[in-house]
Design a protein around this motif. Structure first.
Motif, mmCIF file in Angstrom:
data_model
loop_
_atom_site.group_PDB
_atom_site.id
_atom_site.type_symbol
_atom_site.label_atom_id
_atom_site.label_comp_id
_atom_site.label_asym_id
_atom_site.label_seq_id
_atom_site.Cartn_x
_atom_site.Cartn_y
_atom_site.Cartn_z
ATOM 1 N N GLY A 255 37.727 43.232 41.325
ATOM 2 C CA GLY A 255 37.910 44.595 40.993
ATOM 3 C C GLY A 255 36.678 45.464 40.041
ATOM 4 N N PRO A 256 37.220 46.745 39.662
ATOM 5 C CA PRO A 256 38.121 47.388 40.126
ATOM 6 C C PRO A 256 38.210 46.952 42.012
ATOM 7 N N GLN A 257 39.665 48.032 41.927
ATOM 8 C CA GLN A 257 40.056 48.149 43.555
ATOM 9 C C GLN A 257 41.045 48.841 43.950
ATOM 10 N N ASP A 258 41.283 49.512 44.638
ATOM 11 C CA ASP A 258 41.753 50.406 45.220
ATOM 12 C C ASP A 258 43.612 49.022 45.667
ATOM 13 N N THR A 259 44.943 49.224 45.453
ATOM 14 C CA THR A 259 45.141 49.323 46.356
ATOM 15 C C THR A 259 47.054 49.877 46.506
ATOM 16 N N PRO A 260 48.255 49.719 47.632
ATOM 17 C CA PRO A 260 48.474 50.177 47.992
ATOM 18 C C PRO A 260 49.656 50.611 46.335
ATOM 19 N N PHE A 261 49.772 50.065 45.417
ATOM 20 C CA PHE A 261 50.100 50.032 44.414
ATOM 21 C C PHE A 261 50.015 50.671 42.957
ATOM 22 N N GLY A 262 48.498 50.902 43.281
ATOM 23 C CA GLY A 262 47.897 51.462 42.452
ATOM 24 C C GLY A 262 46.273 50.877 42.279
ATOM 25 N N ARG A 263 45.416 51.733 41.249
ATOM 26 C CA ARG A 263 44.230 50.764 41.400
ATOM 27 C C ARG A 263 43.974 49.810 40.591
ATOM 28 N N TYR A 264 43.773 48.248 40.479
ATOM 29 C CA TYR A 264 43.526 47.355 39.868
ATOM 30 C C TYR A 264 42.294 46.821 39.433
ATOM 31 N N ALA A 265 42.444 45.644 38.511
ATOM 32 C CA ALA A 265 41.385 45.185 38.180
ATOM 33 C C ALA A 265 41.719 43.778 37.933
ATOM 34 N N VAL A 266 41.253 42.914 37.095
ATOM 35 C CA VAL A 266 41.821 41.031 36.878
ATOM 36 C C VAL A 266 40.082 41.173 35.518
ATOM 37 N N LEU A 267 40.682 41.099 34.526
ATOM 38 C CA LEU A 267 39.687 40.801 33.720
ATOM 39 C C LEU A 267 40.107 39.449 32.827
ATOM 40 N N ALA A 268 38.792 39.279 32.128
ATOM 41 C CA ALA A 268 39.161 37.932 31.125
ATOM 42 C C ALA A 268 38.547 38.806 30.118
ATOM 43 N N ASP A 269 39.584 38.343 28.706
ATOM 44 C CA ASP A 269 39.469 38.784 27.411
ATOM 45 C C ASP A 269 38.170 37.708 26.555
ATOM 46 N N ASN A 270 37.650 38.742 25.090
ATOM 47 C CA ASN A 270 36.281 38.053 24.557
ATOM 48 C C ASN A 270 37.120 36.501 24.176
ATOM 49 N N GLN A 271 37.853 35.518 24.198
ATOM 50 C CA GLN A 271 37.837 34.348 24.566
ATOM 51 C C GLN A 271 38.277 33.381 26.127
ATOM 52 N N GLY A 272 38.359 34.365 26.928
ATOM 53 C CA GLY A 272 38.694 34.121 27.900
ATOM 54 C C GLY A 272 39.809 34.121 28.555
ATOM 55 N N ALA A 273 41.083 34.336 28.501
ATOM 56 C CA ALA A 273 42.389 34.205 28.826
ATOM 57 C C ALA A 273 41.918 35.555 29.982
ATOM 58 N N ARG A 274 43.037 35.104 31.084
ATOM 59 C CA ARG A 274 42.454 36.320 31.568
ATOM 60 C C ARG A 274 44.025 37.085 32.089
ATOM 61 N N PHE A 275 44.092 37.661 32.615
ATOM 62 C CA PHE A 275 44.838 39.473 32.571
ATOM 63 C C PHE A 275 44.717 40.247 34.296
ATOM 64 N N GLY A 276 45.137 40.407 34.046
ATOM 65 C CA GLY A 276 44.911 42.438 34.474
ATOM 66 C C GLY A 276 45.586 43.216 34.398
ATOM 67 N N VAL A 277 44.670 44.287 34.648
ATOM 68 C CA VAL A 277 45.463 46.207 34.476
ATOM 69 C C VAL A 277 45.752 46.909 35.911
#
Length: 284
Positions: A255-277
């Protein structure tokens, strides 16, 4: 999702924590990204619910910290006790009886990573793995119910299990938590749904009552990608969150990209843990 400060319905995500190699670096990263502060609220403001699910160590030992949004508990950061452990976010599902849920997990083809164990007066925690290999937690509340804020910028908003095992995983979560499931989007073709949305047992199968989902790991993912839960946090501006993540040493995964539920992206923090916003204000 059920109201914060009350009882969380069985199978509802009620807590999340990140296991990180460097706790102080995690505090700096998420503090700037989500506006979190860390440590329990002042005693005068603090509910009689110390601690956090899934960890028996105490805040004073410096191995974990509670993340606060406006003084309300929203997550925890935990220092990895062993470098061989993954750097990940883990979601915990509410259960009124962790031992009974653990038995259902085994009967449905899952495994227990850690057996149900009391965490002081706060509750009972366990971790498990589903038939596809995704790890999740259980939380049986006592003094601590779980999240004190959800679905507002800087707090938990959604979770999804990403798997390659469609039928076994769907059957597993139906049996363990009694989820009512329905396909996301237009599935009028009759083909098996790539995304199945979960609602708690006895609730209507609609977006108002949804608590999570299952999505498939397809050919767009690296072949070495294991099954996993992806925890999403609400943000006021998805693109700004992406820019901040990159500036702080993290990276964009999707992402980022638009979806019916809102604009979202999948990210990784500065230590490698993945999460979505997810910016729910942009939902279609």
């Amino acid at each position: 999702m059920v109201a914060v400060e009350g009882a969380f319905a069985e199978g509802t995500p009620c807590w999340t924590d990140a296991m990180l190699p460097d706790l102080e670096a995690g505090k700096r990263f998420y503090g700037e990204l989500f506006g979190w502060t860390f440590g329990d609220p002042p005693a005068a403001e603090q509910p009689d619910r110390p601690g956090q699910p899934g960890r028996s160590d105490r805040p004073g030992q410096g191995s974990r910290t509670v993340a606060l949004l406006g003084g309300r508990r929203v997550a925890s950061l935990v220092r990895k006790p062993d470098g061989r452990l993954p750097t990940v976010w883990t979601v915990y599902f509410a259960t009124p009886d962790a031992a009974a849920t653990a038995r259902r997990i085994r009967a449905a083809g899952g495994q227990l990573v850690t057996e149900p164990e009391a965490v002081g007066p706060e509750g009972v925690a366990a971790t498990a793995v589903d038939p596809g290999g995704a790890v999740f937690g259980l939380w049986q509340p006592e003094a601590l119910a779980g999240f004190e804020a959800v679905r507002e910028p800087g707090s938990y908003v959604w979770t999804e299990v990403c798997t390659r095992e469609r039928e076994p995983v769907d059957a597993f979560y139906r049996e363990v938590f009694g989820y009512v499931m329905y396909p996301a989007g237009d599935e009028s073709t009759g083909e098996a749904a790539d995304i199945m949305v979960w609602a708690p047992r006895g609730e209507p199968a609609d977006d108002e009552h949804a608590v999570g989902s299952r999505t498939m790991i397809d050919e767009t993912y690296p072949v070495e990608m294991p099954a996993h839960f992806l925890v999403h946090f609400a943000v006021a501006d998805c693109d700004a969150a992406v820019r901040t993540t990159v500036r702080l040493g993290g990276r964009t995964v999707d992402g980022p990209q638009d979806t019916p539920f809102g604009r979202y992206a999948v990210l990784a923090d500065n230590q490698g843990a993945r999460f979505g916003v997810l910016d729910t204000s942009t939902a279609l």
